[in-house]
Scaffold this motif. Structure first.
Motif, PDB file in Angstrom:
ATOM      1  N   MET A 186      33.928 -56.068 -48.711  1.00 47.22           N
ATOM      2  CA  MET A 186      34.970 -54.877 -48.135  1.00 47.22           C
ATOM      3  C   MET A 186      35.995 -55.689 -47.659  1.00 47.22           C
ATOM      4  O   MET A 186      36.725 -54.779 -48.210  1.00 47.22           O
ATOM      5  CB  MET A 186      34.193 -54.431 -46.648  1.00 47.22           C
ATOM      6  N   ALA A 187      36.357 -57.181 -47.069  1.00 47.22           N
ATOM      7  CA  ALA A 187      37.465 -57.142 -46.822  1.00 47.22           C
ATOM      8  C   ALA A 187      38.399 -57.701 -47.896  1.00 47.22           C
ATOM      9  O   ALA A 187      39.891 -56.834 -47.917  1.00 47.22           O
ATOM     10  CB  ALA A 187      37.405 -58.389 -46.135  1.00 47.22           C
ATOM     11  N   VAL A 188      37.598 -57.991 -49.270  1.00 44.00           N
ATOM     12  CA  VAL A 188      38.449 -57.534 -50.407  1.00 44.00           C
ATOM     13  C   VAL A 188      38.892 -56.182 -50.756  1.00 44.00           C
ATOM     14  O   VAL A 188      39.963 -56.802 -51.225  1.00 44.00           O
ATOM     15  CB  VAL A 188      37.540 -58.708 -51.271  1.00 44.00           C
ATOM     16  N   TYR A 189      37.751 -55.718 -50.945  1.00 47.73           N
ATOM     17  CA  TYR A 189      38.057 -54.402 -51.212  1.00 47.73           C
ATOM     18  C   TYR A 189      39.191 -53.661 -51.041  1.00 47.73           C
ATOM     19  O   TYR A 189      40.594 -53.420 -51.272  1.00 47.73           O
ATOM     20  CB  TYR A 189      37.574 -52.909 -51.245  1.00 47.73           C
ATOM     21  N   ILE A 190      39.429 -53.472 -49.074  1.00 47.37           N
ATOM     22  CA  ILE A 190      40.037 -53.025 -48.500  1.00 47.37           C
ATOM     23  C   ILE A 190      41.967 -53.914 -48.440  1.00 47.37           C
ATOM     24  O   ILE A 190      42.734 -53.031 -49.168  1.00 47.37           O
ATOM     25  CB  ILE A 190      39.880 -53.264 -47.242  1.00 47.37           C
ATOM     26  N   VAL A 191      42.174 -55.604 -49.248  1.00 45.24           N
ATOM     27  CA  VAL A 191      42.928 -55.620 -49.027  1.00 45.24           C
ATOM     28  C   VAL A 191      43.565 -55.393 -50.804  1.00 45.24           C
ATOM     29  O   VAL A 191      45.105 -54.753 -50.931  1.00 45.24           O
ATOM     30  CB  VAL A 191      42.871 -57.568 -49.042  1.00 45.24           C
TER      31      VAL A 191
END
Lengths: 115, 137
Positions: A26-31
């Protein structure tokens, strides 16, 4: 070591790891999403629709939401176990959360399918 | 083997320990503040999930629903709500990354954990201000 911990002997370990892995995805997607939005800056419906339409974007978004629901399921289960001491009530609440998350999954698939 | 306390004596000792569960007099250390806010923001984000899905659906469904959504989102009270929501997201995001780093044993001493807690709170504050700056006009 890690592989050993992930066997049937330690079922909690897999849940623990799932929560972390989904968080990383999720963190990678959001960034990436934030960077893409800042570069492209879709300003109206046509631009936004063009931004969302590519199949790889929709697949990535589906992956994001699947991780989100898994992550939320694990997190809410922990919170319920910590604060709801009545086992029957907790089971009902957990069931309500399970049903809600399943509905959300069908909902997001429906939304992404119809973009 | 003689320093193993019999069970009943252990229970007696537990009863004698001072206990304070009064939420108004407990002063949480900064690590605990970041941790409990991580949990609270997570619950908050879970609760607004249907709104997020609804907004996303409206944004892609049709030009008219898109327009309706942008109108709705431009109301000041909705913007206030969004800023609150952005706090929940940024706190969960940054505190979550801190927890992940601690999972791989980075900055786990008490002193460093206190420092990283302060860093998280600062990053969250800055991110919320930038977000508010972005959406207010």
């Amino acid at each position: 070591m890690l592989i050993q911990l992930l066997t049937n002997k330690y079922p909690g370990m897999r849940l623990w790891l799932s929560q972390r892995l989904t968080a990383v995805v999720m963190a990678v997607y959001i960034v990436l999403l934030l960077v893409a939005l800042l570069i492209i800056q879709p300003a109206d419906y046509a631009a936004w629709h063009a931004f969302v339409s590519p199949i790889w974007f929709r697949l990535a978004t589906l992956l994001f939401f699947m991780c989100l629901f898994m992550h939320a399921w694990l997190g809410v289960a922990d919170v319920l176990k910590d604060y709801v001491f009545n086992k029957v009530l907790r089971a009902y609440l957990q069931m309500a959360v399970d049903v809600a998350l399943m509905l959300y999954l069908f909902w997001i698939i429906y939304i992404l399918w119809n973009v | 083997m003689q320093n193993i306390t019999p069970n009943h004596r252990l229970n007696d000792k537990k009863k004698l320990r001072p206990k304070n569960l009064n939420l108004f007099t407990i002063r949480l250390p900064i690590n605990a503040v970041v941790s409990i806010l991580h949990r609270a923001s997570g619950v908050g984000l879970f609760l607004v999930l249907p709104l997020i899905l609804l907004a996303f659906q409206a944004s892609v469904d049709s030009p008219s629903s898109y327009l309706l959504l942008t109108k709705l989102l431009s109301a000041w009270y909705v913007k206030l709500f969004l800023i609150g929501l952005s706090w929940a997201f940024f706190h969960h995001f940054f505190a979550g990354i801190r927890h992940l780093l601690q999972d791989i044993h980075w900055m786990t001493s008490l002193q460093k954990a206190r420092f990283s807690s302060r860093v998280v709170l600062w990053l969250v504050g800055i991110a919320v201000i930038v977000f508010a700056w972005f959406i207010w006009p």
